[in-house]
Design an enzyme around this catalytic site. Structure first.
Site, PDB file in Angstrom:
ATOM      1  N   LYS A 168       0.110   4.217  -0.172  1.00  0.00           N
ATOM      2  CA  LYS A 168      -0.536   5.405   0.424  1.00  0.00           C
ATOM      3  C   LYS A 168      -0.315   6.607  -0.510  1.00  0.00           C
ATOM      4  CE  LYS A 168      -0.127   3.216   4.863  1.00  0.00           C
ATOM      5  NZ  LYS A 168      -0.089   3.318   6.329  1.00  0.00           N
TER       6      LYS A 168
ATOM      7  N   GLU B 230      -6.923   4.619   7.880  1.00  0.00           N
ATOM      8  CA  GLU B 230      -6.782   6.035   7.519  1.00  0.00           C
ATOM      9  C   GLU B 230      -8.061   6.533   6.843  1.00  0.00           C
ATOM     10  OE1 GLU B 230      -3.043   5.514   5.472  1.00  0.00           O
ATOM     11  OE2 GLU B 230      -2.163   4.960   7.401  1.00  0.00           O
TER      12      GLU B 230
ATOM     13  N   ASN C 292       0.879  -1.176   0.000  1.00  0.00           N
ATOM     14  CA  ASN C 292       0.000   0.000   0.000  1.00  0.00           C
ATOM     15  C   ASN C 292       0.915   1.224   0.000  1.00  0.00           C
ATOM     16  OD1 ASN C 292      -1.743   2.088   0.481  1.00  0.00           O
ATOM     17  ND2 ASN C 292      -2.363   1.408   2.530  1.00  0.00           N
TER      18      ASN C 292
ATOM     19  N   GLY D 170       2.633   2.439  10.799  1.00  0.00           N
ATOM     20  CA  GLY D 170       3.575   3.545  10.656  1.00  0.00           C
ATOM     21  C   GLY D 170       4.279   3.934  11.945  1.00  0.00           C
TER      22      GLY D 170
ATOM     23  N   SER E 121       3.609  -2.008  10.401  1.00  0.00           N
ATOM     24  CA  SER E 121       5.053  -2.044  10.651  1.00  0.00           C
ATOM     25  C   SER E 121       5.696  -3.392  10.316  1.00  0.00           C
ATOM     26  CB  SER E 121       5.362  -1.636  12.095  1.00  0.00           C
ATOM     27  OG  SER E 121       4.957  -0.293  12.328  1.00  0.00           O
TER      28      SER E 121
ATOM     29  N   GLU F 177      -5.147  -4.866  10.576  1.00  0.00           N
ATOM     30  CA  GLU F 177      -4.155  -3.816  10.744  1.00  0.00           C
ATOM     31  C   GLU F 177      -4.441  -3.044  12.032  1.00  0.00           C
ATOM     32  OE1 GLU F 177      -2.170  -2.623   6.771  1.00  0.00           O
ATOM     33  OE2 GLU F 177      -3.962  -1.395   7.023  1.00  0.00           O
TER      34      GLU F 177
ATOM     35  N   HIS G 295      -9.526   0.930   5.138  1.00  0.00           N
ATOM     36  CA  HIS G 295      -8.225   1.174   5.779  1.00  0.00           C
ATOM     37  C   HIS G 295      -8.438   2.138   6.936  1.00  0.00           C
ATOM     38  CE1 HIS G 295      -4.140   2.496   6.477  1.00  0.00           C
ATOM     39  NE2 HIS G 295      -3.741   1.417   5.826  1.00  0.00           N
TER      40      HIS G 295
HETATM   41  P1  13P Z   1       3.175   0.460   7.703  1.00  0.00           P
HETATM   42  O1  13P Z   1       3.711  -0.815   7.131  1.00  0.00           O
HETATM   43  O2  13P Z   1       3.897   1.682   7.228  1.00  0.00           O
HETATM   44  O3  13P Z   1       3.046   0.386   9.192  1.00  0.00           O
HETATM   45  O4  13P Z   1       1.673   0.635   7.139  1.00  0.00           O
HETATM   46  C1  13P Z   1       0.790  -0.417   7.215  1.00  0.00           C
HETATM   47  C2  13P Z   1      -0.419  -0.085   6.442  1.00  0.00           C
HETATM   48  O5  13P Z   1      -1.192   0.789   6.804  1.00  0.00           O
HETATM   49  C3  13P Z   1      -0.661  -0.814   5.198  1.00  0.00           C
HETATM   50  O6  13P Z   1      -1.945  -0.584   4.711  1.00  0.00           O
END
Ligand code: 13P
Length: 249
Positions: A11, A96, A9, A172, A211, A166, A94
């Protein structure tokens, strides 16, 4: 035996030149991998990725989709548009999107339906916040998020979908769920589906995200109910992403 899936992803990251290099690296290494690999770039780069991935085993995904098929929805992108640009997957719910853009369980379920109608495979993201975990509500939150889709569309819908667990506190942050913490939630997700249909539950791929790095991927992917990963930051670094794919082999 479920084939593992590692999806990147991106982002809101990327640029034409940088994407070209990243996609070239990934496609060159992907053919020898036993797992399935997917990349989910931002919308404007889907066409670029579609041509870069042509003839490779790497699948394309998008990061979100509108719940509407077409119409006066400025700024939105429909599932049929994503399908036209070669998307196989679309991330839905997601954290976010839920946290920053107000996507409720109900909206996510409608998007799930729209995605499947266009032939896309939804990757349904579920996850609890730190506060929800600390107050002992992890399983309740995950069950509620999953139920929204099961109640609307029935368990059969999960036969053409992927789930991603997740934990919001692991995204992150560099803090990953321990393999045991992740496995516990993955097993609960599968059990919730199994109550409705054991066969669908057995075939359902449940990815872990939050992560994931080359250093922790092997142990995470070694858990019996973890069928791969949804990778954020490490998906932007070709070597790291490919090491994570290797960990799923
Ligand atoms: P990270 O791997 O940067 O923690 O992000 C995970 C994520 O949100 C994947 O959709």
């Amino acid at each position: 035996m479920r084939k593992k899936l590692v999806a990147g992803n991106w982002k809101m990251h990327g640029a034409l030149q940088q994407n070209t290099a990243l996609l070239a690296h990934i496609t060159a290494a992907a053919s020898g991998m036993a797992c399935e690999i997917a990349v989910c770039p931002p919308y404007p780069y889907l066409a670029q990725a579609q041509s870069a991935l042509a003839g490779s085993v790497v699948a394309l995904g998008a990061q979100s989709v509108s719940e509407h098929a077409c119409g006066a929805f400025t700024g939105e992108v429909s599932a049929s548009m994503l399908a036209e640009f070669g998307c196989r997957y679309v991330l839905l719910g997601h954290s976010e999107r839920r946290g920053l853009f107000g996507e409720t369980d109900a909206i996510v379920a409608v998007k799930f339906e729209a995605a499947q109608k266009a032939g896309l495979l939804p990757v349904l993201c579920l996850g609890e916040t730190l506060g929800e975990r600390e107050s002992g509500n992890t399983m309740r939150v995950i069950a509620r998020q999953l139920s929204a889709v099961l109640d609307r569309l029935g368990v059969a819908a999960m036969a053409s979908a992927v789930v991603a667990y997740e934990p919001v506190w692991a995204i992150g942050t560099g803090v990953t769920a321990s393999p045991a913490q992740a496995q516990e939630v993955h097993a609960a997700i599968r059990a919730q589906v199994a109550v409705l249909d054991a066969g669908v539950a057995e075939g359902l791929r449940i990815l872990y995200g939050g992560s994931v790095k080359p250093q922790n991927a092997v142990e995470l992917f070694g858990q019996s109910d973890i069928d791969g990963g949804l990778i954020g930051g490490a998906a932007l670094v070709a070597d790291d992403f490919l090491k994570i794919c290797l960990a799923a082999n």
